[in-house]
Design a protein around this motif. Structure first.
Motif, mmCIF file in Angstrom:
data_model
loop_
_atom_site.group_PDB
_atom_site.id
_atom_site.type_symbol
_atom_site.label_atom_id
_atom_site.label_comp_id
_atom_site.label_asym_id
_atom_site.label_seq_id
_atom_site.Cartn_x
_atom_site.Cartn_y
_atom_site.Cartn_z
ATOM 1 N N SER A 19 -3.792 1.691 -6.943
ATOM 2 C CA SER A 19 -2.352 1.788 -7.186
ATOM 3 C C SER A 19 -2.082 1.198 -8.575
ATOM 4 O O SER A 19 -2.956 0.558 -9.170
ATOM 5 N N THR A 45 -4.563 -1.937 -1.152
ATOM 6 C CA THR A 45 -4.159 -0.896 -0.211
ATOM 7 C C THR A 45 -5.299 0.084 0.040
ATOM 8 O O THR A 45 -6.159 0.273 -0.819
ATOM 9 N N GLU A 101 -2.693 -2.542 -8.368
ATOM 10 C CA GLU A 101 -4.122 -2.861 -8.312
ATOM 11 C C GLU A 101 -4.759 -2.687 -9.687
ATOM 12 O O GLU A 101 -5.519 -3.552 -10.147
ATOM 13 N N LYS A 153 -4.771 3.148 0.342
ATOM 14 C CA LYS A 153 -4.361 4.429 -0.251
ATOM 15 C C LYS A 153 -5.263 4.798 -1.414
ATOM 16 O O LYS A 153 -5.684 3.945 -2.180
ATOM 17 N N PHE A 172 -1.489 8.869 -3.538
ATOM 18 C CA PHE A 172 -0.533 8.650 -4.614
ATOM 19 C C PHE A 172 -0.009 9.981 -5.136
ATOM 20 O O PHE A 172 1.160 10.109 -5.459
ATOM 21 N N LYS A 182 -10.888 1.588 0.817
ATOM 22 C CA LYS A 182 -10.269 2.843 0.387
ATOM 23 C C LYS A 182 -10.972 4.076 0.947
ATOM 24 O O LYS A 182 -10.513 5.196 0.742
#
Length: 140
Positions: free
Chosen positions: A50, A107, A53, A109, A114, A38
């Motif tokens: 997320s 991910t 997750e 992200k 987000f 990340k």
């Protein structure tokens, strides 16, 4: 979970070790490796997960707690085995989700990504509403 571990005699750095065991079991990564995916240095990993997750992480923790309450591990090594087992339950769920969706659950992200996604959705909805209002005005 930490209360349960405290009841089982876990102390100090053992909390981090057990958390790492849970993470490895469900995510297939150590906490440090996960943070690296990340791109996090000091930011909280959980704050940058997320929804999927986070849900799997919580499943791993809740399952670990349930197993611990049932089996009442007495040693750090026993607690470590319980942590691995609890994490494995969520790891199996992660693998099944990935099989069903064809996409990885883990991910790169982060929270900022987000937040941008949410902003994009809100802006789209506003633009869509504006288009609908314009269409209604044109009909009159």
């Amino acid at each position: 979970m930490t209360d349960e571990w405290s009841n089982r005699g876990v102390k100090g750095s053992e909390y981090a070790i057990l958390t790492d065991e849970i993470t490895k079991a469900w995510a297939g990564l150590t906490t440090r490796q996960y943070k690296n995916v990340k791109g996090l240095k000091k930011a909280n990993l959980r704050d940058n997960m997320s929804m999927l997750e986070l849900t799997l992480n919580q499943l791993a923790e809740v399952t670990t707690t349930a197993i611990s309450k049932k089996e009442k591990p007495q040693t750090f090594e026993d607690n470590k085995q319980v942590a691995k087992r609890g994490g494995r339950v969520a790891g199996n769920a992660r693998k099944e989700i990935e099989e069903q969706t064809g996409e990885p659950v883990i991910t790169s992200k982060k929270a900022v990504d987000f937040a941008q996604l949410l902003t994009d959705v809100i802006e789209y909805k506003v633009e869509d509403k504006d288009r609908q209002n314009k269409d209604e005005d044109d009909e009159e």
